[in-house]
Design an enzyme around this catalytic site. Sequence first.
Site, PDB file in Angstrom:
ATOM      1  CG  ASP A  67      -0.269  -0.432   2.506  1.00 17.11           C
ATOM      2  OD1 ASP A  67       0.964  -0.352   2.587  1.00 17.11           O
ATOM      3  OD2 ASP A  67      -0.969  -0.853   3.432  1.00 17.11           O
ATOM      4  CG  ASN A 136      -8.393  -1.923  12.244  1.00 13.69           C
ATOM      5  OD1 ASN A 136      -7.477  -2.616  11.813  1.00 13.69           O
ATOM      6  ND2 ASN A 136      -8.761  -0.802  11.653  1.00 13.69           N
ATOM      7  CG  HIS A 138      -5.528  -2.581   9.059  1.00 19.32           C
ATOM      8  ND1 HIS A 138      -5.557  -1.219   9.186  1.00 19.32           N
ATOM      9  CD2 HIS A 138      -4.259  -2.938   9.361  1.00 19.32           C
ATOM     10  CE1 HIS A 138      -4.379  -0.777   9.536  1.00 19.32           C
ATOM     11  NE2 HIS A 138      -3.570  -1.795   9.658  1.00 19.32           N
ATOM     12  CD  GLU A 143      -8.290   0.607   7.966  1.00 19.62           C
ATOM     13  OE1 GLU A 143      -8.211  -0.347   8.768  1.00 19.62           O
ATOM     14  OE2 GLU A 143      -7.588   1.620   8.080  1.00 19.62           O
TER      15      GLU A 143
HETATM   16  P1  PGA Z   1       2.363  -1.758  12.871  1.00 18.97           P
HETATM   17  O1  PGA Z   1       1.178  -1.746  11.831  1.00 18.97           O
HETATM   18  O2  PGA Z   1       3.360  -2.755  12.365  1.00 18.97           O
HETATM   19  O3  PGA Z   1       2.904  -0.365  12.849  1.00 18.97           O
HETATM   20  O4  PGA Z   1       1.772  -2.157  14.186  1.00 18.97           O
HETATM   21  C1  PGA Z   1       0.712  -2.941  11.342  1.00 18.97           C
HETATM   22  C2  PGA Z   1      -0.374  -2.682  10.346  1.00 18.97           C
HETATM   23  O5  PGA Z   1      -1.080  -1.670  10.486  1.00 18.97           O
HETATM   24  O6  PGA Z   1      -0.530  -3.495   9.425  1.00 18.97           O
END
Ligand code: PGA
Length: 251
Positions: A67, A136, A138, A143
């Site tokens: 992304d 969450n 994702h 999302e």
């Molecule tokens: P993080 O994010 O590694 O910064 O915890 C993970 C994600 O949002 O996929």
Amino acid sequence: MRIICVNNYDEMSEKAANIVASQIILKPDSVLGLATGSTPIGMYNHIVKAYESGKISFQNVTTFNLDEYLNLDKNNAQSYYFYMRKNLYDKVDISIENINIPDGITDNIQEECIRYEKEIRNKGGIDIQVLGIGRNGHIGFNEPDIKFEALTHMVNLDDQTIKDNSRFFDTVKEVPTKAISMGIKTIMRARKIVLLASGKEKANCIYEAIYGKITPNLPASVLQLHPDVVFVLDKEAASKLDSEEIDKEYL
Ligand code: PGA
């Protein structure tokens, strides 16, 4: 599904780096799907070490990132392009033309999404996809309530994600609210998937992703349907799982 539990963040990073390095050793022209965020930074450090010690080369490797934020220039220190250069691409022998990240400053988002999917297909598909997981649930920027059948598309970031990512920006107002992300369908087409998680704040989403109902409300739950997925977790992220089902590499 395989679940590997290790002691701590560094062991998780090394284990994940070994999985990616093995892929490159076995198939030097591998197509890697890569992730950003704080979780994979240690993995990239170990991958760079494997490169520096001559164990792997990126000369024939192609990469596709999951992304990119919309409307952040490549040179913006918060863009994922910048992150990838800093943590991996500037440190290994990858060719610039083999690096693929969605173009977040495109003036035709739909065309960019179609182009990205086509490019993945032209390279023969992703051999191994690295994933983090949001609190969450994702994966990529897919999302909760995403459509499982989505390919690369534009997403509106969830309030929780904007809040979580604000730690990288001076103020929450600076966090982009939109991004281009591979869709769940793109991710599920990868031949292998390795998901990394560390820390107790990921314990709930990891539990739900592995044991919960398969639902777009918890996007990572779809991984229960993938034929070749490995979760690499530290003790805290694995703390809610049934210990009988885990390969405990720290025992
Ligand atoms: P993080 O994010 O590694 O910064 O915890 C993970 C994600 O949002 O996929």
